[in-house]
Scaffold this active site. Structure first.
Site, mmCIF file in Angstrom:
data_model
loop_
_atom_site.group_PDB
_atom_site.id
_atom_site.type_symbol
_atom_site.label_atom_id
_atom_site.label_comp_id
_atom_site.label_asym_id
_atom_site.label_seq_id
_atom_site.Cartn_x
_atom_site.Cartn_y
_atom_site.Cartn_z
ATOM 1 N N ARG A 1 -5.580 1.216 -1.616
ATOM 2 C CA ARG A 1 -5.178 0.616 -0.351
ATOM 3 C C ARG A 1 -5.390 1.628 0.756
ATOM 4 N NH1 ARG A 1 -0.687 -3.607 1.373
ATOM 5 N NH2 ARG A 1 -1.125 -3.615 3.604
ATOM 6 N N HIS B 1 -11.933 -5.468 13.211
ATOM 7 C CA HIS B 1 -12.362 -6.320 12.089
ATOM 8 C C HIS B 1 -13.878 -6.262 11.925
ATOM 9 C CE1 HIS B 1 -8.347 -7.602 11.509
ATOM 10 N NE2 HIS B 1 -8.271 -8.303 12.626
ATOM 11 N N SER C 1 -5.855 -12.546 3.620
ATOM 12 C CA SER C 1 -4.779 -13.028 2.748
ATOM 13 C C SER C 1 -4.290 -14.386 3.240
ATOM 14 C CB SER C 1 -3.619 -12.033 2.733
ATOM 15 O OG SER C 1 -2.866 -12.123 3.937
ATOM 16 N N ASN D 1 -2.236 -13.945 6.189
ATOM 17 C CA ASN D 1 -2.921 -13.597 7.438
ATOM 18 C C ASN D 1 -3.098 -14.828 8.338
ATOM 19 O OD1 ASN D 1 -5.093 -11.100 5.877
ATOM 20 N ND2 ASN D 1 -3.152 -10.795 6.936
ATOM 21 N N GLY E 1 -6.942 -3.176 12.563
ATOM 22 C CA GLY E 1 -6.306 -3.388 13.865
ATOM 23 C C GLY E 1 -5.944 -2.061 14.504
ATOM 24 N N GLU F 1 -4.066 1.555 -11.930
ATOM 25 C CA GLU F 1 -3.711 2.832 -11.301
ATOM 26 C C GLU F 1 -3.788 2.621 -9.796
ATOM 27 O OE1 GLU F 1 -2.712 5.665 -12.722
ATOM 28 O OE2 GLU F 1 -2.823 4.716 -14.705
ATOM 29 N N SER G 1 1.121 -6.337 -0.947
ATOM 30 C CA SER G 1 0.902 -7.475 -0.044
ATOM 31 C C SER G 1 0.257 -8.669 -0.753
ATOM 32 C CB SER G 1 0.063 -7.041 1.169
ATOM 33 O OG SER G 1 0.690 -5.997 1.877
ATOM 34 N N ASP H 1 -7.118 -2.248 4.566
ATOM 35 C CA ASP H 1 -6.136 -2.372 5.652
ATOM 36 C C ASP H 1 -6.374 -1.312 6.732
ATOM 37 O OD1 ASP H 1 -3.992 -3.532 6.942
ATOM 38 O OD2 ASP H 1 -2.494 -2.336 5.883
ATOM 39 N N GLY H 2 -5.994 -1.655 7.948
ATOM 40 C CA GLY H 2 -6.022 -0.680 9.043
ATOM 41 C C GLY H 2 -7.060 -0.969 10.120
HETATM 42 C C1 IPE Z 1 -3.262 -6.984 3.490
HETATM 43 O O1 IPE Z 1 -3.091 -6.393 4.731
HETATM 44 C C2 IPE Z 1 -4.308 -8.051 3.571
HETATM 45 C C3 IPE Z 1 -5.682 -7.598 3.752
HETATM 46 C C4 IPE Z 1 -6.069 -6.350 3.806
HETATM 47 C C5 IPE Z 1 -6.665 -8.652 3.853
HETATM 48 P P1 IPE Z 1 -1.974 -6.887 5.741
HETATM 49 O O2 IPE Z 1 -2.109 -6.064 6.957
HETATM 50 O O3 IPE Z 1 -2.059 -8.354 5.905
HETATM 51 O O4 IPE Z 1 -0.624 -6.547 4.950
HETATM 52 P P2 IPE Z 1 0.857 -6.334 5.491
HETATM 53 O O5 IPE Z 1 1.139 -7.481 6.419
HETATM 54 O O6 IPE Z 1 0.883 -5.027 6.190
HETATM 55 O O7 IPE Z 1 1.703 -6.330 4.263
HETATM 56 C C1 IPE Z 2 -6.839 -5.524 7.578
HETATM 57 O O1 IPE Z 2 -6.588 -4.907 8.790
HETATM 58 C C2 IPE Z 2 -7.737 -6.721 7.733
HETATM 59 C C3 IPE Z 2 -7.027 -8.006 7.626
HETATM 60 C C4 IPE Z 2 -5.786 -8.141 7.274
HETATM 61 C C5 IPE Z 2 -7.786 -9.185 7.939
HETATM 62 P P1 IPE Z 2 -5.343 -5.307 9.697
HETATM 63 O O2 IPE Z 2 -5.764 -6.361 10.661
HETATM 64 O O3 IPE Z 2 -4.160 -5.652 8.872
HETATM 65 O O4 IPE Z 2 -5.114 -3.938 10.461
HETATM 66 P P2 IPE Z 2 -3.734 -3.263 10.822
HETATM 67 O O5 IPE Z 2 -2.942 -3.144 9.552
HETATM 68 O O6 IPE Z 2 -3.065 -4.157 11.817
HETATM 69 O O7 IPE Z 2 -4.117 -1.944 11.394
HETATM 70 MG MG MG Z 3 -2.623 -4.544 8.115
#
Ligand code: IPE
Ligand code: IPE
Ligand code: MG
Length: 230
Positions: free
Chosen positions: A178, A35, A63, A66, A21, A197, A186, A18-19
């Site tokens: 995570r 991405h 997910s 998503n 974006g 763990e 999620s 995650d992260g």
């Molecule tokens: C979880 O991240 C899904 C993936 C990393 C593929 P999200 O960004 O979709 O999760 P939420 O929406 O913050 O719970």
């Molecule tokens: C995780 O990064 C990748 C996917 C869910 C596809 P995000 O797109 O959720 O990035 P943030 O959480 O918005 O920073």
């Molecule tokens: Mg995210």
């Protein structure tokens, strides 16, 4: 002194990547650039895990939820998968790994589905270290599916459910990492996470590197797992 072989190694690590974006937004870039940076980061981190002796890595890449993002972003994510999935997995397969997918991949356009099938077709050694990529994955849907399949073939026992999870042939999910600062699952591997763990880091996925992975694996080795016992 503890030798390398004494180190308690997780058999199976799940990574919620995650992260992406936020990584891009911080740099005034479009989310899609995050991405792409995220995809680039998969091979080095996964390679480090496999070299450390981890048997399996499950990667949360896309997910089921998503799909509810703006259509532009969903289309870009599918395009990134289309462009990068083969080169990325080829490298992993060449170094002896097996690649599997978990999730409802029938959602993807036919050409992408064909690529996924080709990749799975390249797997020969069932005992090889596995990289399991979660695409259009939902833990709740996986459980409902497993229950349906179990009911079809007989009694709905724990063993029958486990045999019908996408991860049926994979080792126990010992550890979940995570990135990106959120402290939640999620919908990631809900059944499998029962005794995992959990590790949460604020590092955004594109910045997560093998040295942080190694630190977390070392921390895993120091945790006491009781599984309900004393
Ligand atoms: C979880 O991240 C899904 C993936 C990393 C593929 P999200 O960004 O979709 O999760 P939420 O929406 O913050 O719970
Ligand atoms: C995780 O990064 C990748 C996917 C869910 C596809 P995000 O797109 O959720 O990035 P943030 O959480 O918005 O920073
Ligand atoms: Mg995210």
């Amino acid at each position: 002194m503890r030798s390398k072989s004494d180190t308690v190694m997780p058999r199976h690590i799940g990574i919620i990547m995650d992260g992406n974006g936020r990584w891009a937004t911080k740099r005034l870039l479009p989310r899609s650039a995050g991405h792409r940076a995220g995809v680039k980061n998969i091979t080095p981190v996964v390679t480090a895990a496999l070299e450390a002796g981890v048997q399996c890595v499950s990667l949360y890449a896309f997910s089921a939820e998503n799909k509810d993002r703006p259509k532009d972003e969903v289309d870009q994510l599918i395009d990134i998968i289309r462009k990068h999935i083969k080169p990325m997995t080829r490298g992993l397969i060449e170094r002896g790994a097996r690649v599997t997918f978990s999730g409802d991949t029938t959602y993807f356009p036919p050409d992408v589905q064909q690529q996924l099938a080709d990749i799975v077709g390249e797997n020969t050694d069932k005992t090889a270290q596995t990289v399991n990529i979660l695409l259009n994955y939902s833990g709740r849907s996986e459980l409902a599916r497993a229950a349906r399949l179990a009911a079809k073939s007989g009694e709905v026992t724990e063993a029958a459910i486990e045999a019908n999870l996408y991860t049926a042939e994979l080792p126990e999910l010992d550890m979940i990492i995570r990135t990106g600062g959120e402290k939640r699952l999620s919908n990631f591997l809900l059944y499998q996470a029962a005794y995992s763990e959990l590790f949460f880091t604020d590092t955004l996925w594109p910045d997560f590197d093998k040295s942080e992975l190694k630190e977390l694996i070392a921390e895993f080795g120091h945790r006491t797992r009781r599984f309900g016992r004393v």
